[in-house]
Structure formats: structure tokens, C-alpha cells
Design a protein around this motif. Structure first.
Motif, PDB file in Angstrom:
ATOM      1  N   UNK A  27       0.842  -1.201   0.000  1.00 55.40           N
ATOM      2  CA  UNK A  27       0.000   0.000   0.000  1.00 55.40           C
ATOM      3  C   UNK A  27       0.880   1.254   0.000  1.00 55.40           C
ATOM      4  N   UNK A  28       0.564   2.190  -0.875  1.00 54.90           N
ATOM      5  CA  UNK A  28       1.277   3.470  -0.893  1.00 54.90           C
ATOM      6  C   UNK A  28       0.833   4.265   0.325  1.00 54.90           C
ATOM      7  N   UNK A  29       1.768   4.589   1.204  1.00 53.09           N
ATOM      8  CA  UNK A  29       1.407   5.330   2.407  1.00 53.09           C
ATOM      9  C   UNK A  29       1.797   6.802   2.326  1.00 53.09           C
ATOM     10  N   UNK A  30       2.671   7.126   1.380  1.00 55.01           N
ATOM     11  CA  UNK A  30       3.107   8.510   1.253  1.00 55.01           C
ATOM     12  C   UNK A  30       3.702   8.717  -0.138  1.00 55.01           C
ATOM     13  N   UNK A  31       3.362   9.840  -0.763  1.00 62.07           N
ATOM     14  CA  UNK A  31       3.959  10.211  -2.042  1.00 62.07           C
ATOM     15  C   UNK A  31       4.841  11.429  -1.799  1.00 62.07           C
ATOM     16  N   UNK A  32       6.130  11.282  -2.108  1.00 60.02           N
ATOM     17  CA  UNK A  32       7.096  12.352  -1.903  1.00 60.02           C
ATOM     18  C   UNK A  32       7.123  13.273  -3.121  1.00 60.02           C
ATOM     19  N   UNK A  33       7.236  12.696  -4.303  1.00 58.13           N
ATOM     20  CA  UNK A  33       7.153  13.425  -5.576  1.00 58.13           C
ATOM     21  C   UNK A  33       6.159  12.684  -6.454  1.00 58.13           C
ATOM     22  N   UNK A  34       5.336  13.446  -7.181  1.00 55.17           N
ATOM     23  CA  UNK A  34       4.328  12.825  -8.031  1.00 55.17           C
ATOM     24  C   UNK A  34       4.479  13.332  -9.458  1.00 55.17           C
ATOM     25  N   UNK A  35       5.218  12.563 -10.262  1.00 54.50           N
ATOM     26  CA  UNK A  35       5.401  12.886 -11.681  1.00 54.50           C
ATOM     27  C   UNK A  35       5.963  14.297 -11.861  1.00 54.50           C
ATOM     28  N   UNK A  36       6.909  14.658 -11.018  1.00 51.17           N
ATOM     29  CA  UNK A  36       7.511  15.993 -11.049  1.00 51.17           C
ATOM     30  C   UNK A  36       8.663  16.017 -12.046  1.00 51.17           C
ATOM     31  N   UNK A  37       8.663  16.989 -12.945  1.00 51.33           N
ATOM     32  CA  UNK A  37       9.739  17.129 -13.917  1.00 51.33           C
ATOM     33  C   UNK A  37      10.964  17.720 -13.229  1.00 51.33           C
ATOM     34  N   UNK A  38      12.109  17.058 -13.422  1.00 49.87           N
ATOM     35  CA  UNK A  38      13.366  17.526 -12.854  1.00 49.87           C
ATOM     36  C   UNK A  38      14.428  17.535 -13.943  1.00 49.87           C
ATOM     37  N   UNK A  61       9.998   3.633  -3.528  1.00 45.88           N
ATOM     38  CA  UNK A  61       9.901   3.294  -4.948  1.00 45.88           C
ATOM     39  C   UNK A  61      10.158   4.552  -5.765  1.00 45.88           C
ATOM     40  N   UNK A  62      11.213   4.501  -6.549  1.00 53.25           N
ATOM     41  CA  UNK A  62      11.597   5.593  -7.440  1.00 53.25           C
ATOM     42  C   UNK A  62      11.192   5.200  -8.850  1.00 53.25           C
ATOM     43  N   UNK A  63      10.397   6.033  -9.514  1.00 61.45           N
ATOM     44  CA  UNK A  63       9.915   5.723 -10.860  1.00 61.45           C
ATOM     45  C   UNK A  63      10.182   6.884 -11.793  1.00 61.45           C
ATOM     46  N   UNK A  64      10.636   6.550 -13.001  1.00 58.69           N
ATOM     47  CA  UNK A  64      10.800   7.535 -14.070  1.00 58.69           C
ATOM     48  C   UNK A  64      10.596   6.793 -15.386  1.00 58.69           C
ATOM     49  N   UNK A  65      10.437   7.514 -16.483  1.00 63.79           N
ATOM     50  CA  UNK A  65      10.250   6.823 -17.770  1.00 63.79           C
ATOM     51  C   UNK A  65      11.410   5.889 -18.129  1.00 63.79           C
ATOM     52  N   UNK A  66      12.592   6.147 -17.591  1.00 60.67           N
ATOM     53  CA  UNK A  66      13.742   5.298 -17.921  1.00 60.67           C
ATOM     54  C   UNK A  66      13.876   4.078 -17.012  1.00 60.67           C
TER      55      UNK A  66
END
Length: 76
Positions: A27-38, A61-66
Motif C-alpha cells: 500500500x502506498x502510504x506517502x507520495x514524496x514526488x508525483x510525476x515531477x519534472x526535474x 519506490x523511485x519511478x521515471x520513464x527510464x
């Protein structure tokens, strides 16, 4: 007492980033960044779990298009 974890990551190009904290049940309990462009570069993201009451195993969990990366942390 607070529980702060520092998550380091490097981006080779500008991309969108999502960082989530997930409990042992998935279960996702916290979102630190949500699809933020960097932009490209080195980053240090402070992840504060002080507001998470339960001790135990969590995942960053770190997610990016790559790609995705998951790191296990333990709150004692």
C-alpha cells in the motif's frame, strides 16, 4: 524522535520523477514526488517518516520513464 532517510539519485536527462513510500502489504502510504519534472543532475531527497506511526519495513519506490528502483528501509 524523527525518522528521516536521505535518498540520493542522479538524472542523466530531464525527466519526470515519482517517489513513493510503500508498506510491506504494498500500500502506498506517502507520495514524496508525483510525476515531477526535474532537470539532469544529482539530487538528495529527504524522506521524513516521522508521521508514520508503525515501526517496520517500508520501501522507497523511485519511478521515471527510464526505469524503476525500489529500496527497502526499516523503521525501528
Amino acid at each position: 524522535m524523527g525518522f528521516i532517510f536521505i535518498f540520493d539519485y542522479n538524472l542523466q536527462t530531464e525527466t519526470s520523477v515519482t517517489i513513493e513510500i510503500i508498506d510491506i502489504q504494498g500500500k502506498i502510504i506517502k507520495t514524496i514526488l508525483n510525476n515531477q519534472t526535474q532537470v539532469e543532475g544529482n539530487y538528495k531527497q529527504n524522506i521524513d517518516l516521522s508521521d508514520v506511526n508503525a515501526i517496520g519495513t517500508y520501501f522507497i519506490k523511485f519511478s521515471s520513464p527510464s526505469g524503476n528502483q525500489t529500496i527497502q528501509i526499516i523503521k525501528k
